[in-house]
Design a protein around this motif. Sequence first.
Motif, PDB file in Angstrom:
ATOM      1  N   THR A 113      -5.455  10.117  -8.805  1.00 57.50           N
ATOM      2  CA  THR A 113      -4.800  11.377  -9.570  1.00 57.50           C
ATOM      3  C   THR A 113      -3.387  11.586  -9.497  1.00 57.50           C
ATOM      4  N   LYS A 114      -2.945  12.626  -9.602  1.00 58.27           N
ATOM      5  CA  LYS A 114      -0.954  13.237 -10.069  1.00 58.27           C
ATOM      6  C   LYS A 114      -0.600  13.335  -8.253  1.00 58.27           C
ATOM      7  N   ASN A 115      -1.962  14.206  -8.038  1.00 60.75           N
ATOM      8  CA  ASN A 115      -1.456  14.014  -6.260  1.00 60.75           C
ATOM      9  C   ASN A 115      -1.093  12.833  -5.113  1.00 60.75           C
ATOM     10  N   ASN A 116      -1.643  12.408  -5.797  1.00 60.94           N
ATOM     11  CA  ASN A 116      -1.800  11.017  -4.554  1.00 60.94           C
ATOM     12  C   ASN A 116      -0.948  10.299  -5.364  1.00 60.94           C
ATOM     13  N   GLU A 117      -0.370  10.466  -6.279  1.00 63.02           N
ATOM     14  CA  GLU A 117       1.201   9.346  -6.554  1.00 63.02           C
ATOM     15  C   GLU A 117       2.001  10.410  -4.938  1.00 63.02           C
ATOM     16  N   ARG A 118       2.163  11.207  -4.566  1.00 61.78           N
ATOM     17  CA  ARG A 118       3.353  11.734  -3.567  1.00 61.78           C
ATOM     18  C   ARG A 118       2.982  10.530  -2.274  1.00 61.78           C
ATOM     19  N   GLN A 119       1.983   9.576  -2.109  1.00 65.60           N
ATOM     20  CA  GLN A 119       1.695   8.908  -0.977  1.00 65.60           C
ATOM     21  C   GLN A 119       2.399   7.791  -1.220  1.00 65.60           C
ATOM     22  N   ALA A 120       3.305   7.591  -2.262  1.00 63.41           N
ATOM     23  CA  ALA A 120       4.440   6.792  -2.241  1.00 63.41           C
ATOM     24  C   ALA A 120       6.093   6.934  -2.441  1.00 63.41           C
ATOM     25  N   GLN A 121       5.193   8.277  -2.693  1.00 66.94           N
ATOM     26  CA  GLN A 121       7.289   8.462  -2.488  1.00 66.94           C
ATOM     27  C   GLN A 121       7.389   9.119  -0.769  1.00 66.94           C
ATOM     28  N   ILE A 122       9.370   8.620  -0.768  1.00 69.14           N
ATOM     29  CA  ILE A 122       9.571   8.494   0.400  1.00 69.14           C
ATOM     30  C   ILE A 122      11.562   8.487   0.336  1.00 69.14           C
ATOM     31  N   PRO A 123      11.700   9.067   1.706  1.00 70.45           N
ATOM     32  CA  PRO A 123      13.067   9.531   1.303  1.00 70.45           C
ATOM     33  C   PRO A 123      13.977   8.359   0.496  1.00 70.45           C
ATOM     34  N   ASP A 124      14.789   8.684   0.237  1.00 72.73           N
ATOM     35  CA  ASP A 124      15.704   7.656  -0.650  1.00 72.73           C
ATOM     36  C   ASP A 124      16.561   6.516   1.041  1.00 72.73           C
ATOM     37  N   GLY A 125      15.978   5.295   0.502  1.00 74.97           N
ATOM     38  CA  GLY A 125      17.147   4.724   1.684  1.00 74.97           C
ATOM     39  C   GLY A 125      16.047   4.046   2.356  1.00 74.97           C
ATOM     40  N   ALA A 126      14.335   4.869   2.990  1.00 73.13           N
ATOM     41  CA  ALA A 126      13.861   4.385   3.984  1.00 73.13           C
ATOM     42  C   ALA A 126      13.364   3.036   3.361  1.00 73.13           C
ATOM     43  N   THR A 127      12.921   2.423   4.362  1.00 70.96           N
ATOM     44  CA  THR A 127      11.994   1.340   4.443  1.00 70.96           C
ATOM     45  C   THR A 127      10.966   1.804   4.605  1.00 70.96           C
ATOM     46  N   VAL A 128       9.816   0.911   3.665  1.00 70.19           N
ATOM     47  CA  VAL A 128       8.270   1.316   3.580  1.00 70.19           C
ATOM     48  C   VAL A 128       7.489   0.648   4.654  1.00 70.19           C
ATOM     49  N   ILE A 129       7.242   1.192   5.718  1.00 70.66           N
ATOM     50  CA  ILE A 129       6.067   0.733   6.703  1.00 70.66           C
ATOM     51  C   ILE A 129       4.602   0.157   6.084  1.00 70.66           C
ATOM     52  N   ARG A 130       4.612  -0.902   6.179  1.00 65.19           N
ATOM     53  CA  ARG A 130       2.886  -1.284   4.816  1.00 65.19           C
ATOM     54  C   ARG A 130       1.606  -0.443   6.193  1.00 65.19           C
ATOM     55  N   ASN A 131       0.827   0.579   5.567  1.00 69.10           N
ATOM     56  CA  ASN A 131      -0.336   0.637   6.342  1.00 69.10           C
ATOM     57  C   ASN A 131      -1.678   0.005   6.095  1.00 69.10           C
ATOM     58  N   PRO A 132      -2.299  -0.878   6.342  1.00 69.45           N
ATOM     59  CA  PRO A 132      -3.276  -1.545   5.884  1.00 69.45           C
ATOM     60  C   PRO A 132      -4.187  -0.908   5.831  1.00 69.45           C
ATOM     61  N   ASN A 133      -4.494   0.131   7.148  1.00 62.81           N
ATOM     62  CA  ASN A 133      -5.278   1.466   7.515  1.00 62.81           C
ATOM     63  C   ASN A 133      -5.788   2.010   7.211  1.00 62.81           C
ATOM     64  N   GLY A 134      -4.852   3.101   5.791  1.00 62.07           N
ATOM     65  CA  GLY A 134      -5.266   4.025   4.767  1.00 62.07           C
ATOM     66  C   GLY A 134      -3.958   4.313   3.707  1.00 62.07           C
ATOM     67  N   THR A 135      -3.930   4.785   3.150  1.00 57.68           N
ATOM     68  CA  THR A 135      -3.297   5.041   1.713  1.00 57.68           C
ATOM     69  C   THR A 135      -1.988   5.406   2.200  1.00 57.68           C
ATOM     70  N   ALA A 136      -1.305   5.916   2.912  1.00 61.37           N
ATOM     71  CA  ALA A 136      -0.145   6.595   2.995  1.00 61.37           C
ATOM     72  C   ALA A 136       0.906   5.804   3.292  1.00 61.37           C
ATOM     73  N   PRO A 137       1.561   4.525   3.340  1.00 55.76           N
ATOM     74  CA  PRO A 137       2.468   4.510   3.785  1.00 55.76           C
ATOM     75  C   PRO A 137       3.507   4.950   5.018  1.00 55.76           C
ATOM     76  N   ALA A 138       3.843   4.326   5.436  1.00 59.72           N
ATOM     77  CA  ALA A 138       4.528   5.041   6.949  1.00 59.72           C
ATOM     78  C   ALA A 138       5.889   4.406   6.081  1.00 59.72           C
ATOM     79  N   PHE A 139       7.007   5.061   6.971  1.00 60.76           N
ATOM     80  CA  PHE A 139       8.476   4.996   6.928  1.00 60.76           C
ATOM     81  C   PHE A 139       9.694   4.937   7.407  1.00 60.76           C
ATOM     82  N   MET A 140      10.606   4.535   7.164  1.00 60.55           N
ATOM     83  CA  MET A 140      11.327   4.162   9.190  1.00 60.55           C
ATOM     84  C   MET A 140      13.001   4.302   7.813  1.00 60.55           C
ATOM     85  N   VAL A 141      13.797   5.670   8.010  1.00 59.73           N
ATOM     86  CA  VAL A 141      14.815   6.614   7.850  1.00 59.73           C
ATOM     87  C   VAL A 141      16.019   5.888   8.947  1.00 59.73           C
ATOM     88  N   GLU A 142      16.931   4.805   9.516  1.00 58.60           N
ATOM     89  CA  GLU A 142      18.310   4.000   9.944  1.00 58.60           C
ATOM     90  C   GLU A 142      19.617   4.972   9.267  1.00 58.60           C
TER      91      GLU A 142
END
Length: 414
Positions: A113-142
């Motif tokens: 659904t459209k609201n679940n697509e929010r979980q693919a959003q990150i701050p621009d320039g962030a590094t995605v950290i894959r989360n194998p145990n859930g749908t929402a990826p973690a991320f890191m901004v340096e």
Amino acid sequence: MSVNVEIVSIGSELLLGQIVDTNSAWISQRLAENGANVYYKSCVGDNLNRMTEVLRIALQRADVVITGGGIGPTQDDLTREAVADVFDVDVVTDPASLIELHERFQNRGFILTKNNERQAQIPDGATVIRNPNGTAPAFMVESDRGTIISLPGVPFEMKWLITNEIIPYLQKKYDLGETIHYRVLKVADLGESAVDHEIGHLIAESSNPTVGVLARPGQVDVRIAARAATIDAAMELIQPMEHQVRELLGDHIFGVDEETIESVIGAMLREREATVAVYEDLSAGAVSDSMRTAAGDRFLEAIVANTDLPGDRLIGTRNGNEIVGEKRATALARAIREHSGASIGVAVHGITETAENESSAVNLGRGDTYIVICDAEKTEIRHVRSAGSGAPDRRRAAMYAFGTLRQHLLGSSD
């Protein structure tokens, strides 16, 4: 090298008390084990302005900020937006994360659904950290201002990411080669101020190791923490300080680290092949429940009374006013011992002066508590100038009873 890390827990449910924040405690332990400093922890609700403010403050005093929660699909999951505001960037969709989300939902037979697509959003320039145990990826901004790492609030997901992604990242980037290890000495029969009076100079003057105290109902924990390259090296620093603390507090120290007063008393009863029975009134089962846990099959009987009648019957008097206070508690301890056939009788008798309109959770309720421990040869008596039926007073009564029993078993009394 060293790194200062601040933990920010996000979620209004934490502030409302609907969920207890155990995540930050777990993260703090893992960071300490790997030599990272945690000087601050914060908690903020699901409000974008307040979240942004807390993160900006955290970034001013820490090298790395770890956030937990707020990266799910709902409208109140605002961590992405807050982190983006802190670094003055937009929130964007990460294509790889969106594809992975679609695949996960399809594999489970669901439509994304459209609201679940929010979980693919990150701050621009962030590094995605894959989360194998859930749908929402973690991320890191340096950035040159510091690093923000945003993790899910689900404990299972968070713990995997901390262990497998975040700790290795911190170790590599900051060349962490040290650990923070600690020994906890557990103290009974002394209050926090009395402990501080004895070891306050060690607290004030210590650097590595450091000494601190934590008060609990009827118990004080003395924590000795050291930073070193290995746990063994940390223990070498801790041991001389532990010796000093033991010299000052003596046999008031009943255990260390994961030991409890229950486990210590249980071991002492088994070693002496002693059995125990309990009579209690105002403490409402707190003593006998804890004693049953401690003694196991060495525990023979408990009488928990809400009125004077069970005690009157036990000691053979028709009117409880005939025997009161210390005399009543002594008679009850001897009677429960004889009635049960136990080698040790324990009586905890409380006389409260707490007004009826006061909260049942009151701490240090007004009154008197008499604790008596007896066997065939000797009797230990303790008088505590407080009594109450609230949880803190009931736990305190149990701790005082255990402390008195421990002194009895050691063959000495205060």
